[in-house]
Motif scaffolding. Structure first.
Motif, PDB file in Angstrom:
ATOM      1  N   GLY A 211      -7.847 -21.148  46.628  1.00 33.07           N
ATOM      2  CA  GLY A 211      -6.698 -20.379  47.064  1.00 33.07           C
ATOM      3  C   GLY A 211      -5.622 -20.214  46.009  1.00 33.07           C
ATOM      4  O   GLY A 211      -5.861 -20.336  44.809  1.00 33.07           O
ATOM      5  N   GLY A 212      -4.414 -19.931  46.477  1.00 29.68           N
ATOM      6  CA  GLY A 212      -3.299 -19.649  45.579  1.00 29.68           C
ATOM      7  C   GLY A 212      -2.164 -20.636  45.768  1.00 29.68           C
ATOM      8  O   GLY A 212      -2.330 -21.709  46.336  1.00 29.68           O
ATOM      9  N   GLY A 213      -0.992 -20.239  45.276  1.00 32.67           N
ATOM     10  CA  GLY A 213       0.170 -21.100  45.327  1.00 32.67           C
ATOM     11  C   GLY A 213       0.265 -22.076  44.176  1.00 32.67           C
ATOM     12  O   GLY A 213       1.147 -22.932  44.158  1.00 32.67           O
ATOM     13  N   HIS A 214      -0.665 -21.977  43.210  1.00 33.62           N
ATOM     14  CA  HIS A 214      -0.688 -22.881  42.064  1.00 33.62           C
ATOM     15  C   HIS A 214       0.209 -22.330  40.960  1.00 33.62           C
ATOM     16  O   HIS A 214      -0.073 -21.278  40.392  1.00 33.62           O
ATOM     17  CB  HIS A 214      -2.109 -23.014  41.499  1.00 33.62           C
ATOM     18  N   HIS A 215       1.256 -23.042  40.589  1.00 37.44           N
ATOM     19  CA  HIS A 215       2.153 -22.617  39.511  1.00 37.44           C
ATOM     20  C   HIS A 215       1.634 -23.114  38.168  1.00 37.44           C
ATOM     21  O   HIS A 215       2.318 -23.840  37.440  1.00 37.44           O
ATOM     22  CB  HIS A 215       3.567 -23.113  39.782  1.00 37.44           C
ATOM     23  N   ILE A 216       0.436 -22.696  37.827  1.00 33.51           N
ATOM     24  CA  ILE A 216      -0.271 -23.216  36.656  1.00 33.51           C
ATOM     25  C   ILE A 216       0.491 -22.955  35.365  1.00 33.51           C
ATOM     26  O   ILE A 216       0.460 -23.766  34.434  1.00 33.51           O
ATOM     27  CB  ILE A 216      -1.683 -22.603  36.579  1.00 33.51           C
ATOM     28  N   THR A 217       1.179 -21.833  35.291  1.00 34.67           N
ATOM     29  CA  THR A 217       1.862 -21.462  34.045  1.00 34.67           C
ATOM     30  C   THR A 217       3.297 -21.964  33.987  1.00 34.67           C
ATOM     31  O   THR A 217       4.009 -21.667  33.031  1.00 34.67           O
ATOM     32  CB  THR A 217       1.848 -19.937  33.871  1.00 34.67           C
ATOM     33  N   ARG A 218       3.710 -22.712  34.998  1.00 35.32           N
ATOM     34  CA  ARG A 218       5.066 -23.265  35.002  1.00 35.32           C
ATOM     35  C   ARG A 218       5.099 -24.551  34.186  1.00 35.32           C
ATOM     36  O   ARG A 218       4.124 -25.315  34.177  1.00 35.32           O
ATOM     37  CB  ARG A 218       5.494 -23.552  36.435  1.00 35.32           C
ATOM     38  N   GLU A 219       6.207 -24.771  33.502  1.00 29.60           N
ATOM     39  CA  GLU A 219       6.360 -25.991  32.720  1.00 29.60           C
ATOM     40  C   GLU A 219       6.219 -27.218  33.619  1.00 29.60           C
ATOM     41  O   GLU A 219       6.790 -27.277  34.705  1.00 29.60           O
ATOM     42  CB  GLU A 219       7.734 -26.008  32.036  1.00 29.60           C
ATOM     43  N   GLY A 220       5.419 -28.173  33.177  1.00 29.60           N
ATOM     44  CA  GLY A 220       5.221 -29.389  33.946  1.00 29.60           C
ATOM     45  C   GLY A 220       3.953 -29.426  34.754  1.00 29.60           C
ATOM     46  O   GLY A 220       3.625 -30.464  35.343  1.00 29.60           O
ATOM     47  N   TYR A 221       3.219 -28.310  34.799  1.00 24.93           N
ATOM     48  CA  TYR A 221       1.956 -28.310  35.546  1.00 24.93           C
ATOM     49  C   TYR A 221       0.912 -29.136  34.797  1.00 24.93           C
ATOM     50  O   TYR A 221       0.727 -28.974  33.588  1.00 24.93           O
ATOM     51  CB  TYR A 221       1.449 -26.884  35.771  1.00 24.93           C
ATOM     52  N   ASP A 222       0.200 -29.990  35.508  1.00 22.50           N
ATOM     53  CA  ASP A 222      -0.797 -30.879  34.902  1.00 22.50           C
ATOM     54  C   ASP A 222      -2.121 -30.130  34.770  1.00 22.50           C
ATOM     55  O   ASP A 222      -3.008 -30.232  35.627  1.00 22.50           O
ATOM     56  CB  ASP A 222      -0.962 -32.140  35.746  1.00 22.50           C
ATOM     57  N   PHE A 233     -15.615 -30.652  41.535  1.00 19.28           N
ATOM     58  CA  PHE A 233     -16.252 -29.886  42.603  1.00 19.28           C
ATOM     59  C   PHE A 233     -17.491 -29.154  42.104  1.00 19.28           C
ATOM     60  O   PHE A 233     -18.518 -29.093  42.809  1.00 19.28           O
ATOM     61  CB  PHE A 233     -15.261 -28.914  43.239  1.00 19.28           C
ATOM     62  N   LYS A 234     -17.415 -28.606  40.908  1.00 18.98           N
ATOM     63  CA  LYS A 234     -18.572 -27.912  40.352  1.00 18.98           C
ATOM     64  C   LYS A 234     -19.735 -28.890  40.149  1.00 18.98           C
ATOM     65  O   LYS A 234     -20.895 -28.570  40.454  1.00 18.98           O
ATOM     66  CB  LYS A 234     -18.208 -27.251  39.010  1.00 18.98           C
ATOM     67  N   GLY A 235     -19.418 -30.064  39.625  1.00 17.64           N
ATOM     68  CA  GLY A 235     -20.463 -31.029  39.345  1.00 17.64           C
ATOM     69  C   GLY A 235     -21.074 -31.639  40.585  1.00 17.64           C
ATOM     70  O   GLY A 235     -22.304 -31.800  40.672  1.00 17.64           O
ATOM     71  N   LYS A 236     -20.257 -31.988  41.565  1.00 16.02           N
ATOM     72  CA  LYS A 236     -20.760 -32.675  42.754  1.00 16.02           C
ATOM     73  C   LYS A 236     -21.509 -31.742  43.695  1.00 16.02           C
ATOM     74  O   LYS A 236     -22.529 -32.131  44.291  1.00 16.02           O
ATOM     75  CB  LYS A 236     -19.604 -33.345  43.494  1.00 16.02           C
ATOM     76  N   TYR A 237     -21.000 -30.523  43.840  1.00 13.82           N
ATOM     77  CA  TYR A 237     -21.563 -29.629  44.858  1.00 13.82           C
ATOM     78  C   TYR A 237     -22.326 -28.440  44.279  1.00 13.82           C
ATOM     79  O   TYR A 237     -22.934 -27.678  45.036  1.00 13.82           O
ATOM     80  CB  TYR A 237     -20.455 -29.132  45.790  1.00 13.82           C
ATOM     81  N   GLY A 238     -22.264 -28.260  42.963  1.00 15.40           N
ATOM     82  CA  GLY A 238     -22.997 -27.146  42.349  1.00 15.40           C
ATOM     83  C   GLY A 238     -22.470 -25.789  42.749  1.00 15.40           C
ATOM     84  O   GLY A 238     -23.239 -24.818  42.837  1.00 15.40           O
ATOM     85  N   VAL A 239     -21.159 -25.690  42.973  1.00 13.90           N
ATOM     86  CA  VAL A 239     -20.561 -24.434  43.420  1.00 13.90           C
ATOM     87  C   VAL A 239     -19.749 -23.790  42.304  1.00 13.90           C
ATOM     88  O   VAL A 239     -19.249 -24.470  41.404  1.00 13.90           O
ATOM     89  CB  VAL A 239     -19.658 -24.654  44.647  1.00 13.90           C
ATOM     90  N   GLU A 240     -19.626 -22.484  42.369  1.00 13.38           N
ATOM     91  CA  GLU A 240     -18.655 -21.764  41.551  1.00 13.38           C
ATOM     92  C   GLU A 240     -17.284 -22.026  42.162  1.00 13.38           C
ATOM     93  O   GLU A 240     -17.124 -22.033  43.380  1.00 13.38           O
ATOM     94  CB  GLU A 240     -18.956 -20.269  41.592  1.00 13.38           C
ATOM     95  N   VAL A 241     -16.288 -22.259  41.313  1.00 11.22           N
ATOM     96  CA  VAL A 241     -14.940 -22.547  41.815  1.00 11.22           C
ATOM     97  C   VAL A 241     -13.996 -21.420  41.413  1.00 11.22           C
ATOM     98  O   VAL A 241     -13.926 -21.044  40.233  1.00 11.22           O
ATOM     99  CB  VAL A 241     -14.413 -23.896  41.288  1.00 11.22           C
ATOM    100  N   TYR A 242     -13.269 -20.906  42.405  1.00  8.57           N
ATOM    101  CA  TYR A 242     -12.297 -19.842  42.189  1.00  8.57           C
ATOM    102  C   TYR A 242     -10.882 -20.354  42.458  1.00  8.57           C
ATOM    103  O   TYR A 242     -10.653 -21.193  43.333  1.00  8.57           O
ATOM    104  CB  TYR A 242     -12.554 -18.662  43.137  1.00  8.57           C
ATOM    105  N   LEU A 243      -9.942 -19.832  41.697  1.00 10.43           N
ATOM    106  CA  LEU A 243      -8.512 -19.994  41.946  1.00 10.43           C
ATOM    107  C   LEU A 243      -7.920 -18.606  42.056  1.00 10.43           C
ATOM    108  O   LEU A 243      -8.338 -17.695  41.327  1.00 10.43           O
ATOM    109  CB  LEU A 243      -7.828 -20.749  40.801  1.00 10.43           C
ATOM    110  N   GLU A 244      -6.956 -18.419  42.948  1.00 14.09           N
ATOM    111  CA  GLU A 244      -6.387 -17.079  43.108  1.00 14.09           C
ATOM    112  C   GLU A 244      -4.863 -17.108  43.150  1.00 14.09           C
ATOM    113  O   GLU A 244      -4.243 -16.723  44.138  1.00 14.09           O
ATOM    114  CB  GLU A 244      -6.968 -16.375  44.345  1.00 14.09           C
ATOM    115  N   PRO A 245      -4.235 -17.525  42.060  1.00 16.14           N
ATOM    116  CA  PRO A 245      -2.764 -17.489  42.007  1.00 16.14           C
ATOM    117  C   PRO A 245      -2.254 -16.060  41.855  1.00 16.14           C
ATOM    118  O   PRO A 245      -2.957 -15.186  41.345  1.00 16.14           O
ATOM    119  CB  PRO A 245      -2.444 -18.311  40.759  1.00 16.14           C
ATOM    120  N   GLY A 246      -1.061 -15.827  42.303  1.00 14.98           N
ATOM    121  CA  GLY A 246      -0.397 -14.555  42.060  1.00 14.98           C
ATOM    122  C   GLY A 246       0.806 -14.769  41.174  1.00 14.98           C
ATOM    123  O   GLY A 246       0.964 -14.161  40.123  1.00 14.98           O
ATOM    124  N   GLU A 247       1.658 -15.698  41.596  1.00 13.38           N
ATOM    125  CA  GLU A 247       2.881 -15.955  40.846  1.00 13.38           C
ATOM    126  C   GLU A 247       2.590 -16.490  39.447  1.00 13.38           C
ATOM    127  O   GLU A 247       3.338 -16.203  38.512  1.00 13.38           O
ATOM    128  CB  GLU A 247       3.759 -16.936  41.616  1.00 13.38           C
TER     129      GLU A 247
END
Length: 384
Positions: A211-222, A233-247
């Motif tokens: 999903g979204g709501g991740h402030h990945i480009t904000r200062e302080g994001y780990d 998640f990719k390793g344990k379940y063998g799934v493609e992982v998507y992120l969908e931030p807007g902000e």
């Protein structure tokens, strides 16, 4: 705002105007690309937050696609972005599903009722369109109830107990979206609860959307921790992982230029602007929040304090109170900061108030380009 030439934009931009700094946009995209390359995640842009399609050619060089909340958004993504389109809404009409199956790569349903009701339609497209379900981990990290998808009685996402006895035939992925303008730690806590409740269903699925709501480009994001979570998640379940931030795509990229029309007094000095909270920055009233202003300070901090307000007939069309070094007068320009996301996508033509122009600024050349200006016909065409 670091990196944006406010003085040059003030000289070149019309008023009112949204101005997006292309240098800052590329800066954000470089951070997101780093996340993709290190983690293997695919990042999509949430059109609900930022849908300035004139800059899609820049964004699609980095991001894998868009996520849409309606057939119109999905069509915009398909026609103007041209990469993956992932669609979700709280509920669909049959005509919505028919259209979305032509424009989308992923289609996510919000209930088992809708999944089964439209099964005859989406099963025909299996292999071309991947179907998923949005889940509700019932783990709230939101600070403002109106923006918290896990608030009590939320309509968004399927509860764990609803999965009991249900068929997942044809379902290829799960999606959760629980955050709003947050750093990594709330995601880490949410992911833990999600896995405890829904992890067993991931075995055999093709993808997971965080999903979204991740402030990945904000200062302080780990970022390092985000990379490790995706890899987990990719390793344990063998799934493609998507992120969908807007902000995260648009944080710090844009400003809203406005002009003082008049200054009146009623217990305090009130500056009336050509920009409106209700028309041009509705999150000021809905969230609520107080945007930054270049050269503006907290009330009383500087010599001259003003209430800034819009020109509409809404009594509450008030942006907030700021203080300045010098008195404000008619014709003065103000620059509201961080005005790319959840602004242009939410504007209205209430009262027929002039809609801000949409502009880009290229710091490498100093060129300000007016991409779109609005006139009476734009107002008239929304009515009948």
């Amino acid at each position: 705002m670091t990196g944006i030439d406010i003085e040059k934009i003030l000289k070149l931009a019309p008023s009112p105007a949204y101005v997006v700094d292309l240098g800052r946009l590329r800066h954000n995209l470089a951070i997101l690309d780093q996340v993709q390359r290190r983690s293997g995640a695919k990042i999509l842009m949430a059109l609900k937050a930022f849908a300035m399609w004139s800059v899609f050619p820049i964004i699609r060089e980095t991001l894998h696609g868009v996520c849409a909340s309606s057939p119109w958004e999905a069509r915009l993504g398909r026609e103007e972005f041209g990469r993956e389109v992932h669609s979700f809404a709280a509920a669909f009409k049959e005509s919505d599903v028919v259209e979305l199956l032509q424009t989308s790569n992923h289609l996510v349903f919000n209930s088992f009722n809708q999944l089964e009701r439209f099964r005859p339609l989406w099963e025909k497209e299996r292999g071309r369109v991947s179907v998923g379900l949005r889940v509700n981990p019932e783990h709230s990290e939101g600070h403002t109830p109106i923006y918290d998808p896990c608030a009590p009685a939320s309509r968004l996402g399927i509860l764990r107990r609803e999965f009991d006895g249900r068929s997942l035939e044809g379902v290829e992925g799960l999606h959760f979206h629980t955050l709003c303008e947050q750093l990594f730690e709330p995601l880490a806590r949410t992911a833990k609860v999600f896995e405890e409740k829904f992890g067993p269903f991931l075995h055999g699925m093709k993808w997971l959307n965080l999903g979204g709501g991740h402030h990945i480009t904000r200062e302080g994001y780990d970022i390092d921790a985000l990379v490790e979570l995706v890899k987990y998640f990719k390793g344990k379940y063998g799934v493609e992982v998507y992120l969908e931030p807007g902000e995260a795509i648009a944080i710090g990229t844009g400003v809203l230029v406005g002009e003082v029309l008049d200054v009146v007094r009623n217990e305090m000095e009130i500056a009336i602007l050509d920009v409106s909270a209700t028309c041009h920055m509705p999150d000021v009233l809905e969230m609520p929040y107080r945007p930054g202003i270049a050269g503006g300070f907290d009330p009383g901090e500087k010599a001259h304090t003003y209430r800034l307000a819009g020109p509409s007939c809404l009594a509450g069309d008030v942006i907030g109170d700021w203080s300045f070094d010098k008195p404000l007068k008619s014709g003065d320009r103000l620059v509201f900061e961080d005005m790319s996301h959840y602004t242009m996508v939410k504007t209205t033509t209430f009262n027929g108030i002039q809609h801000p122009a949409i502009c880009t600024f290229e710091p490498e050349t100093g060129e300000l380009r007016v991409v779109r200006k609005f006139g009476y016909e734009d107002f008239r065409s929304r009515l009948s």
